[in-house]
Scaffold this motif. Structure first.
Motif, PDB file in Angstrom:
ATOM      1  N   VAL A 174       6.026  11.763 -18.716  1.00 24.98           N
ATOM      2  CA  VAL A 174       5.918  11.058 -17.161  1.00 24.98           C
ATOM      3  C   VAL A 174       7.899  10.839 -17.574  1.00 24.98           C
ATOM      4  O   VAL A 174       8.297  11.253 -16.418  1.00 24.98           O
ATOM      5  CB  VAL A 174       5.777   9.013 -17.939  1.00 24.98           C
ATOM      6  CG1 VAL A 174       7.049   8.138 -17.143  1.00 24.98           C
ATOM      7  CG2 VAL A 174       4.716   9.094 -18.030  1.00 24.98           C
ATOM      8  N   ALA A 175       8.544  10.868 -18.522  1.00 30.19           N
ATOM      9  CA  ALA A 175       9.948  10.648 -18.534  1.00 30.19           C
ATOM     10  C   ALA A 175      10.337  11.945 -18.072  1.00 30.19           C
ATOM     11  O   ALA A 175      11.467  12.141 -17.160  1.00 30.19           O
ATOM     12  CB  ALA A 175      10.343  10.861 -19.607  1.00 30.19           C
TER      13      ALA A 175
ATOM     14  N   THR B 160       3.525   3.226 -22.023  1.00 24.85           N
ATOM     15  CA  THR B 160       3.347   3.661 -23.420  1.00 24.85           C
ATOM     16  C   THR B 160       3.841   3.224 -24.030  1.00 24.85           C
ATOM     17  O   THR B 160       3.792   2.724 -25.462  1.00 24.85           O
ATOM     18  CB  THR B 160       4.046   5.656 -23.483  1.00 24.85           C
ATOM     19  OG1 THR B 160       5.804   5.654 -23.524  1.00 24.85           O
ATOM     20  CG2 THR B 160       3.557   5.957 -23.387  1.00 24.85           C
TER      21      THR B 160
ATOM     22  N   ALA C 152       8.306   5.724 -19.119  1.00 27.13           N
ATOM     23  CA  ALA C 152       8.067   6.317 -19.890  1.00 27.13           C
ATOM     24  C   ALA C 152       7.620   4.513 -20.192  1.00 27.13           C
ATOM     25  O   ALA C 152       6.885   4.596 -20.843  1.00 27.13           O
ATOM     26  CB  ALA C 152       8.883   6.503 -21.185  1.00 27.13           C
TER      27      ALA C 152
ATOM     28  N   ALA D 271       4.385   9.781 -22.876  1.00 27.90           N
ATOM     29  CA  ALA D 271       5.593   9.733 -22.580  1.00 27.90           C
ATOM     30  C   ALA D 271       6.842  10.103 -22.487  1.00 27.90           C
ATOM     31  O   ALA D 271       7.651  10.610 -21.347  1.00 27.90           O
ATOM     32  CB  ALA D 271       6.706   8.769 -23.799  1.00 27.90           C
TER      33      ALA D 271
END
Length: 707
Positions: free
Chosen positions: A235-236, A252, A248, A232
């Motif tokens: 991705v963020a 997830t 994110a 997460a």
């Protein structure tokens, strides 16, 4: 005269027999639809247990269901209608027993009163919420014996130590409270959800937090949680901003990074379902996995000719769906979607048309058997209502004829596809509107139009691009694709904010009676689950429930269960608060229950009000009379003679403390003594009526603890 008297009973009997014969002939035409009512019967029994309040009522329901079922089954040989009635009654009884046993089996230890304690406890799960600058911990087995076995604590992100993982032991100081019940009638009751989730208390920690014993690293839950948090954060960071928070979430299931303004825009625009890992996301993951496996294996002529590629692809899709469900936390909505997807894959592997109402019924049965408490939650109702409405639409002969694929120019194909999305969106919005209004007192009006763009954008572009970017990150080549992910998510957020800001984007409604909601649900099920003309009879209860909900007025006076907060509804619908410094939570709760978005004012600003630092009184005109309301609002006691005089002149007295015996208002004394028994109050003045959060003798386990 005698001859007429002897013939009449026979005539009535003949007409009655003809009526039952007509019903049986109708059911014979609906033979294939009858199994769809099994989960409805099970759900009816579960819902009845929640609606009834005491053990005697539950036992009476079970005995009635068993007696009716057995009596009907004895008549089944001569009357086929009786067989259906008997099965429905017996399954409803099973549903009531199922939820009763489940509620007692859970047996959550619940905190009885607020406490402040320092203790050590084991971490069960960790949820990072950067948007709120906090971390939510689920803890169990505290060293303080006065605390429940398991509870939830929020800590500030800036004081969270490293090493917060499932399986670690931490020492901290926290203020804990019992799981809050609904503050006012129609509000959200967290105590019910907490009971079935095993949450015995909630609270916030402060001061230093110490890792007493690090996680051993052997816990699969801790390992999975750590990987999820890392993914997460990755991705963020790669996408950035609000778009990164959404990315994110899609990867997830972690929604803690989404800013409140973005989340509210998604809710108001009817796109909030995209943030919950459910059917759309599981379907996309399974579809991408099946497509990739099928295309890769088909590159080999030998495999394409000799191997069961569809079966292999279905197995790969099932593995991908199960892995995604576990990785995103295996929440009940995700598990529900995964179960339905597995049933679809079984149908695909068998070469059958799996997308039918029977699939929906089978999925509902599985969920209700294992998690019967989910029936009364909005997640279950919204997801199954949407899927049922979609399938009922596309199974209709006219819809099939209109939307089926055919040889035609590509422009016509795009137009037909767009029309299908629009019709599907409209049907889903209509189906979900009463559910959203009942649970949230608001529903988006333009969601059908917004979803025409948002669903294809998310399913066919955003999720595949995100999966591709994650794959390319293995080789350090994902940056260009992450840029595309950010741009497409920016379009999604722009759409949400644009739709939510449109005038009239949200329909608001005060808390509706549960009976009105039940009528609309029954009518909707009747319309969707039958195929012949009598399905249109369902419009009668739908219309009756809708009219009932629309004519139900908002409460004139709202009082929270602790007596600290009171809201008076003005003639224009705005609310005036007893304590104008009440926080956003209290203001939002009052507004949602009253079905208004207008900023609440202060009671002391009303023309007919008089307030001091310690108390307020105001006059409300409703119908053909006026009502005088008096309320205390500080910790200081008023002089006894003045208090008695105010009480005698008032129709309603509200206080967060116990009032003396000399305080005798003309109609209602809502002090600590009464509110402890009733919980929050919703008071209507024309005609006079009172709704309460609690009912005397309520035997639901989370209510017994509260009392």
């Amino acid at each position: 005269m005698g001859a007429r008297t002897s013939i009449a009973p026979g005539g009535r009997q003949s007409r009655l027999s003809g009526f039952f014969s007509a019903i049986e002939n109708r059911l014979e035409r609906e033979r294939d639809q009858l199994p769809l009512w099994l989960p409805v019967a099970l759900g009816f029994g579960i819902a009845s247990w929640f609606a009834l309040t005491d053990r005697n009522s539950w036992i009476a329901f079970l005995l009635t269901g068993a007696g009716l079922g057995l009596a009907a089954l004895t008549l089944a040989r001569t009357m086929r209608l009786a067989r259906g009635i008997g099965i429905f009654a017996l399954v409803a009884g099973i549903g009531c027993v199922l939820i009763w046993v489940r509620a007692e089996w859970v047996d959550t230890e619940t905190l009885e009163r607020p406490v402040v304690s320092r203790f050590a406890a084991e971490i069960v799960s960790v949820e990072h919420m950067p948007a709120r600058e906090s971390v939510r911990l689920m803890l169990r087995s505290p060293t303080d014996p006065a605390l429940p076995r398991q509870f939830r604590v929020n800590i500030d992100e800036d004081v969270a130590p490293g090493g917060l993982r499932a399986g670690a032991w931490i020492s901290l100081r926290a203020r804990l409270m019992p799981p809050p019940r609904a503050a006012v009638p129609g509000g959200y009751d967290f105590s019910q959800r907490a009971w079935f989730s095993g949450i015995g208390a909630t609270g916030r920690a402060w001061g230093d937090i110490e890792i007493v014993r690090p996680a051993s690293g052997d816990s699969w839950r801790g390992w999975l949680e750590t990987r999820r948090a890392r993914l997460a954060a990755h991705v963020a960071e790669r996408v950035g901003g609000g778009e990164g928070a959404i990315a994110a979430t899609l990867a997830t299931g972690d929604r803690g990074r989404i800013a409140e303004e973005d989340a509210e825009a998604m809710r108001r625009s009817g796109l909030a379902h995209l943030l919950a890992i459910s059917g759309l996301h599981v379907t996309a993951v399974i579809g991408v996995a099946m497509l990739l496996v099928l295309k890769l294996l088909a590159l080999s002529p030998r495999l394409a000719l000799n191997a069961p590629l569809i079966l292999i692809a279905a197995g790969a899709g099932a593995l991908a769906g199960l892995s995604y469900t576990l990785f995103t936390g295996a929440q009940v909505p995700t598990v529900r979607a995964c179960v339905a997807a597995m049933l679809v894959l079984v149908g695909v592997a068998m070469g059958r048309d799996a997308i039918t109402l029977r699939l929906v019924a089978a999925g509902a049965l599985v969920i209700l058997l294992f998690w019967p408490e989910t029936l009364v939650g909005p997640s279950f109702q919204l997801s199954f209502a949407a899927v049922t409405a979609i399938i009922a639409l596309h199974e209709h002969p006219r819809a099939k004829k209109l939307l089926s694929r055919r040889d035609e120019p590509w422009t016509a194909k795009i137009g037909r596809f767009t029309l299908g999305l629009l019709l599907t969106g409209l049907v889903v919005e209509i189906a979900l509107m009463p559910i959203a209004l009942f649970h949230f007192n608001k529903a988006g009006l333009y969601g059908a139009l917004a979803n025409i763009v948002a669903i294809p954008l998310t399913t066919f572009i955003i999720i595949p691009l995100e999966a591709l970017a994650l794959f390319l990150d293995i080789f350090g080549l994902g940056a260009p694709v992450w840029w595309l992910v950010g741009q497409t998510l920016g379009l999604l957020l722009d759409l949400a904010h644009g739709v939510s800001g449109t005038p009239g984007a949200v329909a608001l409604l005060p808390a509706m009676p549960i009976a009105a909601y039940a009528l609309m649900i029954v009518g909707g099920l009747w319309f969707c689950l039958w195929k012949t003309e009598w399905r249109f009879w369902g419009f009668a209860p739908i219309a009756a429930g809708a009219i009932w909900a629309l004519v139900t007025p908002a409460a004139d006076v709202l009082v929270t269960g602790d007596g600290r907060h009171m809201a008076v509804r003005e003639s224009d619908g705005r609310l005036a608060l007893l304590r104008p410094r009440a926080g956003d939570y209290v203001r939002d709760m009052f507004n949602e229950t009253s079905g208004t978005e207008a900023e609440a004012g202060a009671l002391e600003d009303l023309p007919a009000a008089w307030c001091s630092a310690d108390s307020c009184r105001t006059t409300i005109w409703r119908g053909d009379r006026q009502w005088r309301v008096f309320a205390t609002r500080s910790r200081y006691y008023l002089p006894y003679p003045a208090l008695v005089e105010e009480c005698a002149a008032a129709d309603i007295v509200v206080s967060d403390r116990r009032m003396p015996e000399g305080c005798t208002p003309r109609w209602l004394l809502a002090d600590r003594t009464l509110l402890r028994e009733t919980g929050g109050l919703a008071i209507t003045l024309s005609p006079p009526g009172i709704r309460t959060v609690l009912e005397p003798g309520d035997d639901h386990p989370w209510r017994r603890v509260a009392q």
